[in-house]
Design an enzyme around this catalytic site. Structure first.
Site, PDB file in Angstrom:
ATOM      1  N   PHE A 172      13.154  84.840   7.482  1.00 52.05           N
ATOM      2  CA  PHE A 172      12.466  84.468   6.248  1.00 52.05           C
ATOM      3  C   PHE A 172      12.720  82.984   6.005  1.00 52.05           C
ATOM      4  CE2 PHE A 172      11.934  83.628   1.777  1.00 52.05           C
ATOM      5  CZ  PHE A 172      10.678  84.167   1.553  1.00 52.05           C
TER       6      PHE A 172
ATOM      7  N   ASP B  49      18.540  76.815   9.132  1.00 55.18           N
ATOM      8  CA  ASP B  49      17.996  77.014   7.794  1.00 55.18           C
ATOM      9  C   ASP B  49      19.113  77.573   6.916  1.00 55.18           C
ATOM     10  OD1 ASP B  49      16.856  77.947   5.458  1.00 55.18           O
ATOM     11  OD2 ASP B  49      15.084  78.807   6.422  1.00 55.18           O
TER      12      ASP B  49
ATOM     13  N   LYS C  87      17.465  75.528  -2.673  1.00 52.96           N
ATOM     14  CA  LYS C  87      18.032  76.429  -3.671  1.00 52.96           C
ATOM     15  C   LYS C  87      19.220  75.826  -4.419  1.00 52.96           C
ATOM     16  CE  LYS C  87      16.152  80.677  -1.720  1.00 52.96           C
ATOM     17  NZ  LYS C  87      15.008  80.718  -2.632  1.00 52.96           N
TER      18      LYS C  87
END
Length: 401
Positions: A141, A226, A255
Site C-alpha cells: 500500500f 516507504d 504522515k
C-alpha cells in the site's frame, strides 16, 4: 435524530462514499483521547495511521504552527522562505542523507520517488529511454493515485481505474529469491514498505531487508523504503529499517512528519540521486511551505531526542506481550508487528474485524479493521501505560478471552 446521526446523514448525502468510517463524529481531541459531538470520550488506538504519533493537540506542535501562522504560511517555491533551509538540512541530517525533496501527502511522495528513480535510471544508470522498471511487493500500500494503484494487488483499490501505468513488476513480499529473479538490467529501483501496514502490519522475515539491500547494491539498483507509516518513531526506532541495520538509498516519508497538524511529506536521498533534477522538472505549490516546515522542524526536534522512540520500544514490548496471550485462546489467530504497532487476526468465531471494531467503539476504544479479519492497533506514542492497558482490557472483553 442525534447530533451524530445528523452529521453522518449529511456526510452521506453530500460526500463521495470512498470511505466506510465507524459511526462516530469526533469534535475535540487531546493526547490519546478523542471526544465526540455527544460528549463521549474514546481512546484513539489508530493515531491517524501513524500521522498522530505525537498525539492530538501536541502543545509543541501547536505552538510552532501558531507562531508561523502569524508570520507567513505560503510563498510557493517561486520564492525562498526562511524556514526552508533549516527544514531540508535537519531532515537530511536525521536521515543521514544529503538532500530533501518536500511534498505534501504520502502518495505525492511515492509518486516523486517513482519519478526520481526513473530519471536516475535514465540519466545515471543508462537504462534505455522508456524501459525503466521498478520492482514492488504484493499486498503493498503506497497510496491511491493512478500510477500507484497500477502496481497494487488490492482489487478494491485497483478495479475500474485503468488503463494502468506500465513499468512495474510485482513479487511476493519477503521472498528474496523472487526479488532477485525479477531484477534485470532495466530495473532502476526496488520499492518496499519495511513493514506492510495496510496489509495487516506484516513484518518481513529476518534477513529479508539486509538481503534486499545487498542485492540492490550489487546490481546498481536503488532501494526505496516507504516509511510513511513505519517511520518516525512508530516501531521504536526512527526508521523501521534500522531494526535490521539497513540504510536504503531513499526514504519516503509522510504522515507523522506533519504531526497531525498539516500534511507534510518528503523524499530524502543522496546528492547522486536527487541531484538529477533541474528546475521545472518536478514541483508542488504547497510542498515545503513555511507552515509545513515550521511544524516538521518541531517533529524533527522531538525525534532527535530519542524519547518517543524509547517510549515506543518499551510500551511496544508490553503491547505485544499482552497481545500474544490472546493467541491460542480461540479468539485471536495471530499477532504481528513491531513497537507500538500491531496487526491482530481475529478468529472468525468472534466476528469480523469490522464487527470487533464496532464493539470496541461502543466501549470507548477506536481501532480500524483491514482485509476482513484483521484489526490494527497503533496508538499515539504519547499514550500512557494505564490507558493502553485499559484499551487492551476492552479488547479482551470484546473477544471473550
Amino acid at each position: 435524530m442525534s447530533s451524530t446521526e445528523r452529521s453522518i446523514a449529511a456526510a452521506e448525502a453530500h460526500s463521495a462514499h470512498n470511505y466506510h468510517p465507524l459511526p462516530v463524529v469526533v469534535a475535540t481531541a487531546e493526547g490519546a483521547w478523542m471526544t465526540d459531538v455527544e460528549g463521549r470520550r474514546y481512546l484513539d488506538m489508530l493515531a491517524g495511521y501513524s500521522a498522530l504519533n505525537f498525539g492530538h493537540g501536541n502543545r509543541r506542535l501547536l505552538d510552532a504552527a501558531k507562531a508561523q501562522l502569524e508570520r507567513v504560511t505560503l510563498t510557493s517555491r517561486a520564492f525562498h522562505h526562511d524556514r526552508f533551509a533549516d527544514f531540508c538540512t535537519q531532515l537530511a541530517e536525521l536521515c543521514a542523507m544529503d538532500m530533501v525533496l518536500p511534498m505534501n501527502t504520502g502518495a505525492e511522495a511515492v509518486e516523486t520517488a517513482v519519478k526520481t528513480a526513473r530519471k536516475w535510471g535514465y540519466k545515471v544508470k543508462g537504462v534505455p529511454d522508456g524501459r525503466a522498471k521498478i520492482v514492488v511487493a504484493d499486498n503493498n500500500f503506497h497510496g491511491r493515485t493512478t500510477t500507484i494503484v497500477s502496481f497494487s494487488t488490492d482489487a478494491e483499490a485497483r478495479a475500474d481505474f485503468g488503463p494502468y501505468t506500465p513499468g512495474f513488476e510485482i513479487v511476493p513480499y519477503g521472498d528474496l529469491a523472487a526479488l532477485e529473479a525479477a531484477v534485470d538490467e532495466d530495473t532502476v529501483a526496488v520499492l518496499l514498505e519495511p513493514i506492510q501496514g495496510e496489509a495487516g502490519v506484516l513484518v518481513p522475515p529476518p534477513g529479508y531487508l539486509p538481503g534486499v539491500r545487498e542485492l540492490t547494491r550489487s546490481r546498481n539498483v536503488l532501494f526505496i523504503a516507504d516509511e510513511i507509516q513505519s517511520g518516525l518513531g512508530r516501531t521504536g526506532r526512527t526508521f523501521a529499517c534500522e531494526h535490521e541495520g539497513v540504510v536504503p538509498d531513499m526514504y519516503v516519508l509522510g504522515k507523522a512528519l506533519g504531526g497531525g497538524v498539516v500534511p507534510v511529506s518528503a523524499v530524502v536521498s543522496s546528492r547522486a540521486v536527487l541531484g538529477v533534477y533541474a528546475p521545472g522538472e518536478h514541483g508542488s505549490t504547497f510542498g515545503g511551505n513555511p507552515l509545513a516546515c515550521a511544524v516538521a522542524l518541531e517533529v524533527i526536534a522531538m525525534l532527535r531526542s530519542g524519547e518517543v522512540q524509547q517510549r515506543a520500544t518499551e510500551l511496544g514490548e508490553h503491547l505485544h506481550s499482552e497481545l500474544r496471550l490472546l493467541v491460542g485462546s480461540g479468539a485471536v489467530d495471530a499477532v504481528r508487528g513491531r513497537g507500538l504497532w500491531a496487526g491482530v487476526d481475529i478468529n472468525p468465531s468472534r466476528g469480523s474485524g469490522r464487527a470487533v471494531s464496532e464493539q470496541l467503539m461502543a466501549r470507548g476504544v477506536l481501532v480500524k479493521d483491514t482485509h476482513g479479519q484483521t484489526i490494527r492497533i497503533a496508538p499515539p506514542l504519547v499514550i500512557s501505560k494505564e490507558d493502553l492497558d485499559w484499551g487492551l482490557t476492552q479488547l479482551r472483553e470484546v473477544l471473550g478471552a
